[in-house]
Design a protein around this motif. Structure first.
Motif, PDB file in Angstrom:
ATOM      1  N   CYS A 150       1.918  -0.595 -11.962  1.00 15.66           N
ATOM      2  CA  CYS A 150       2.258  -1.754 -11.362  1.00 15.66           C
ATOM      3  C   CYS A 150       3.667  -2.026 -10.500  1.00 15.66           C
ATOM      4  CB  CYS A 150       1.722  -3.049 -12.093  1.00 15.66           C
ATOM      5  SG  CYS A 150       0.060  -3.333 -12.185  1.00 15.66           S
ATOM      6  N   TYR A 151       4.376  -1.612 -11.483  1.00 17.64           N
ATOM      7  CA  TYR A 151       6.185  -1.721 -11.055  1.00 17.64           C
ATOM      8  C   TYR A 151       6.358  -0.483  -9.928  1.00 17.64           C
ATOM      9  CZ  TYR A 151       7.645  -4.819 -14.505  1.00 17.64           C
ATOM     10  OH  TYR A 151       7.766  -6.106 -15.113  1.00 17.64           O
ATOM     11  N   GLY A 152       5.572   0.668 -10.179  1.00 17.95           N
ATOM     12  CA  GLY A 152       5.792   1.443  -9.056  1.00 17.95           C
ATOM     13  C   GLY A 152       5.084   0.917  -7.767  1.00 17.95           C
ATOM     14  N   LEU A 153       3.985   0.475  -7.856  1.00 23.00           N
ATOM     15  CA  LEU A 153       3.476  -0.318  -6.810  1.00 23.00           C
ATOM     16  C   LEU A 153       4.348  -1.386  -6.014  1.00 23.00           C
ATOM     17  CD1 LEU A 153       0.883  -0.631  -4.802  1.00 23.00           C
ATOM     18  CD2 LEU A 153      -0.114  -2.298  -6.383  1.00 23.00           C
ATOM     19  N   ARG A 154       4.816  -2.208  -6.917  1.00 17.05           N
ATOM     20  CA  ARG A 154       5.685  -3.339  -6.346  1.00 17.05           C
ATOM     21  C   ARG A 154       7.020  -2.810  -5.854  1.00 17.05           C
ATOM     22  NH1 ARG A 154       9.202  -7.388 -10.234  1.00 17.05           N
ATOM     23  NH2 ARG A 154      10.700  -5.647 -10.099  1.00 17.05           N
ATOM     24  N   GLY A 155       7.429  -1.743  -6.336  1.00 14.62           N
ATOM     25  CA  GLY A 155       8.529  -0.835  -5.689  1.00 14.62           C
ATOM     26  C   GLY A 155       8.378  -0.383  -4.210  1.00 14.62           C
ATOM     27  N   ALA A 156       7.032   0.423  -4.160  1.00 18.10           N
ATOM     28  CA  ALA A 156       6.878   0.844  -2.951  1.00 18.10           C
ATOM     29  C   ALA A 156       6.422  -0.483  -1.674  1.00 18.10           C
ATOM     30  CB  ALA A 156       5.409   1.531  -2.964  1.00 18.10           C
TER      31      ALA A 156
END
Length: 255
Positions: A150-156
């Motif tokens: 989820c944090y990776g998705l938010r960053g992208a």
């Protein structure tokens, strides 16, 4: 909510003053509490049989035993609390500066998130824990994996090089808030599962030491993690903070 409304009037210290008064009233009310339940009920506690006084284990020995028995779980708590502290300390800055929330809007969001946390803990924690595998190891590992993704998705999604999200402010706000609330679900599940498991691992007379150690870990994480989080936000924006949080949860999965 009240704090945000008061802040929106221009007096940013009024909420702090009211909070101080509330703390002082709470401290005064604590002195009015009975020393024991028996003082109120009027019953005398049954006399306990005389037992030999227990020998107090030295703190160093207790710490060694705690690390041996629950060291891995405490390390996971430290790593994940660093990530959570970075995310929480930057959340208000992101909402105010990047998503242009006003004080009243921020207060409303914080009130809603606390209410959501209460409902989630009361009604969703059990089903979510079962869905994540039931056993503590599975719950922690799956929660950490989901939060990492989820944090990776938010960053992208919020990376300036990508145009995944439209420039519409309402949509960007909705995505950010939705991810924040979704992440909080797994944060609750992970933290609660670790605490329940570790209290069963240590002897009964060391539960207090364990709980104190956990709060010490929270304090350590909250000392330096907000500084790291805000520094990353200032240098690289939302993607940098999100990447750091994702890396922490990836490390927790490895532990």
């Amino acid at each position: 909510y009240i704090g945000g409304v008061l802040g929106s009037t221009g007096d940013y210290y009024l909420s702090a003053k009211l909070a101080t008064v509330g703390c002082l009233l709470s401290a005064f009310a604590a002195f009015l509490l009975p020393a024991a339940v028996d003082d109120v009920v009027g019953e005398t506690a049954p006399e306990k049989e005389e037992t030999k006084p227990k020998v107090q284990t030295p703190f160093i020995d207790r710490a060694k035993l705690l690390i041996t028995v629950a060291g891995g779980a405490l390390l996971v708590k430290l790593i994940t609390n660093v990530a959570n502290s970075m995310a929480q300390s930057t959340q208000v800055l992101i909402m105010k500066n990047d998503l242009q929330f006003g004080e009243a809007d921020l207060g409303t969001f914080l009130s809603a998130s606390f209410a959501f946390g209460g409902v989630a803990n009361g009604f969703l924690l059990g089903p979510l824990t079962s869905l994540l595998g039931g056993k503590v190891g599975k719950v922690v590992q799956n929660s950490a994996c989901i939060m990492m993704l989820c944090y990776g998705l938010r960053g992208a999604l919020f990376h300036p090089a990508y145009t995944v999200l439209p420039e519409d402010l309402l949509i960007r706000r909705g995505v950010f808030i939705g991810l924040a609330l979704f992440l909080s679900l797994f944060q609750f599940a992970m933290g609660t599962s670790i605490t329940v498991a570790t209290t069963k691992l240590v002897p009964q007379d060391m539960v207090g030491t364990l709980i104190g150690s956990e709060h010490g870990i929270f304090a350590v994480a909250r000392v330096f993690a907000p500084f790291v989080g805000t520094s990353l936000l200032a240098s690289g924006g939302i993607p940098s903070v999100s990447a750091a949080c994702a890396a922490c949860f990836a490390a927790a999965v490895g532990v």
